[in-house]
Design a protein around this motif. Structure first.
Motif, PDB file in Angstrom:
ATOM      1  N   VAL A  46       0.875  -1.176   0.000  1.00  0.00           N
ATOM      2  CA  VAL A  46       0.000   0.000   0.000  1.00  0.00           C
ATOM      3  C   VAL A  46       0.908   1.220   0.000  1.00  0.00           C
ATOM      4  CG1 VAL A  46      -1.682   1.314   1.350  1.00  0.00           C
ATOM      5  CG2 VAL A  46      -1.804  -1.192   1.323  1.00  0.00           C
ATOM      6  N   TYR A  47       0.633   2.187  -0.888  1.00  0.00           N
ATOM      7  CA  TYR A  47       1.384   3.439  -0.816  1.00  0.00           C
ATOM      8  C   TYR A  47       0.453   4.586  -1.180  1.00  0.00           C
ATOM      9  CZ  TYR A  47       2.063   2.899  -5.918  1.00  0.00           C
ATOM     10  OH  TYR A  47       1.881   2.719  -7.263  1.00  0.00           O
ATOM     11  N   TYR A  48       0.871   5.780  -0.864  1.00  0.00           N
ATOM     12  CA  TYR A  48       0.023   6.932  -1.181  1.00  0.00           C
ATOM     13  C   TYR A  48       0.869   8.101  -1.651  1.00  0.00           C
ATOM     14  CZ  TYR A  48       0.745   6.903   3.927  1.00  0.00           C
ATOM     15  OH  TYR A  48       1.267   6.761   5.187  1.00  0.00           O
ATOM     16  N   LEU A  49       0.288   8.836  -2.572  1.00  0.00           N
ATOM     17  CA  LEU A  49       0.918  10.026  -3.147  1.00  0.00           C
ATOM     18  C   LEU A  49       0.272  11.232  -2.485  1.00  0.00           C
ATOM     19  CD1 LEU A  49       0.626   8.998  -6.931  1.00  0.00           C
ATOM     20  CD2 LEU A  49       2.485   8.468  -5.353  1.00  0.00           C
ATOM     21  N   TYR A  50       1.068  12.141  -1.984  1.00  0.00           N
ATOM     22  CA  TYR A  50       0.528  13.310  -1.283  1.00  0.00           C
ATOM     23  C   TYR A  50       1.508  14.469  -1.440  1.00  0.00           C
ATOM     24  CZ  TYR A  50       3.819  11.616   2.232  1.00  0.00           C
ATOM     25  OH  TYR A  50       4.959  11.187   2.863  1.00  0.00           O
ATOM     26  N   ASP A  51       1.104  15.636  -0.990  1.00  0.00           N
ATOM     27  CA  ASP A  51       1.910  16.863  -1.163  1.00  0.00           C
ATOM     28  C   ASP A  51       2.212  17.111  -2.634  1.00  0.00           C
ATOM     29  OD1 ASP A  51       1.899  17.327   1.535  1.00  0.00           O
ATOM     30  OD2 ASP A  51       3.996  16.731   1.870  1.00  0.00           O
ATOM     31  N   ILE A  52       1.250  16.757  -3.478  1.00  0.00           N
ATOM     32  CA  ILE A  52       1.429  16.948  -4.921  1.00  0.00           C
ATOM     33  C   ILE A  52       0.956  18.373  -5.247  1.00  0.00           C
ATOM     34  CG2 ILE A  52       0.728  16.097  -7.203  1.00  0.00           C
ATOM     35  CD1 ILE A  52      -0.220  13.530  -5.381  1.00  0.00           C
ATOM     36  N   SER A 112      -5.312  20.524  -5.474  1.00  0.00           N
ATOM     37  CA  SER A 112      -4.412  20.855  -4.380  1.00  0.00           C
ATOM     38  C   SER A 112      -4.796  20.046  -3.136  1.00  0.00           C
ATOM     39  CB  SER A 112      -4.537  22.358  -4.151  1.00  0.00           C
ATOM     40  OG  SER A 112      -3.888  22.718  -3.015  1.00  0.00           O
ATOM     41  N   GLY A 113      -3.851  19.373  -2.510  1.00  0.00           N
ATOM     42  CA  GLY A 113      -4.139  18.578  -1.303  1.00  0.00           C
ATOM     43  C   GLY A 113      -4.652  17.179  -1.587  1.00  0.00           C
ATOM     44  N   ALA A 114      -4.722  16.781  -2.859  1.00  0.00           N
ATOM     45  CA  ALA A 114      -5.242  15.442  -3.185  1.00  0.00           C
ATOM     46  C   ALA A 114      -4.316  14.351  -2.644  1.00  0.00           C
ATOM     47  CB  ALA A 114      -5.384  15.279  -4.700  1.00  0.00           C
ATOM     48  N   ILE A 115      -4.919  13.231  -2.259  1.00  0.00           N
ATOM     49  CA  ILE A 115      -4.145  12.064  -1.838  1.00  0.00           C
ATOM     50  C   ILE A 115      -4.612  10.872  -2.670  1.00  0.00           C
ATOM     51  CG2 ILE A 115      -3.544  10.496   0.055  1.00  0.00           C
ATOM     52  CD1 ILE A 115      -4.043  12.811   1.990  1.00  0.00           C
ATOM     53  N   ALA A 116      -3.652  10.230  -3.342  1.00  0.00           N
ATOM     54  CA  ALA A 116      -3.937   9.032  -4.138  1.00  0.00           C
ATOM     55  C   ALA A 116      -3.449   7.826  -3.357  1.00  0.00           C
ATOM     56  CB  ALA A 116      -3.221   9.115  -5.482  1.00  0.00           C
ATOM     57  N   LEU A 117      -4.391   6.997  -2.937  1.00  0.00           N
ATOM     58  CA  LEU A 117      -4.052   5.761  -2.244  1.00  0.00           C
ATOM     59  C   LEU A 117      -3.973   4.648  -3.285  1.00  0.00           C
ATOM     60  CD1 LEU A 117      -3.765   4.132   0.450  1.00  0.00           C
ATOM     61  CD2 LEU A 117      -6.240   3.802   0.337  1.00  0.00           C
TER      62      LEU A 117
END
Ligand code: TYD
Length: 138
Positions: free
Chosen positions: A39-45, A107-112
């Motif tokens: 499991v990983y997540y993309l953030y601070d994009i 802005s602020g999106a998180i992709a899990l």
């Protein structure tokens, strides 16, 4: 490799509603049609930014916009389809062998991302012409 975007689809995830908020639980093999090994997540994009631009030889994934929104553009070498993800209770299932780009992050999106394999840099195809060769191999 003949997998195509017809095999990719939105998975409706359960949503347990509560006065004080919602819960979505994802269970192995039930909502993700594979064994979840990572499991990983993309953030601070940064808003408006793009990521991706590669394919995986074996990896299957379920991608969820747990916060905010972004687009996932899928390309199987013949067809292109873009999915807009903007709800934490929808997952996009991506079969192996699909070129993907993640576009237009709010802005602020998180992709899990739930993944069927542990990280392996050799599973990546990062060059588009190599991807087209790979698609024509079998
Ligand atoms: P990458 O998958 O290339 O991200 P993107 O295509 O969205 O830019 O990963 C970026 C970097 O993160 C890469 O150098 C490897 C590292 N990484 C890991 O170490 N483990 C992981 O599970 C993932 C997904 C990436």
């Amino acid at each position: 490799m003949k997998n195509n975007i017809a095999g990719c689809h939105i998975v409706d995830l359960p949503k347990v509603h509560n006065r004080a908020g919602n819960i979505t639980a994802i269970e192995n093999r039930l909502h993700a049609p594979f064994d979840i090994k990572r499991v990983y997540y993309l953030y601070d994009i940064p808003g408006g930014e793009d990521r991706g631009g590669h394919a995986h030889r074996a990896l299957q994934q379920l991608i969820i916009a747990v916060s905010g929104a972004f687009d996932v553009k899928l390309n199987d070498g013949n067809n292109i389809q873009t999915f807009h993800l903007d709800r934490p209770y929808f997952g996009l299932y991506i079969v192996s062998g699909i070129w993907r780009e993640l576009l237009n992050f709010s802005s602020g999106a998180i992709a899990l991302v739930l993944a069927s394999e542990v990280y392996d840099s050799n599973d990546y195809i990062r060059d588009y012409s190599d991807f087209i060769k790979f698609k024509n191999e079998f």
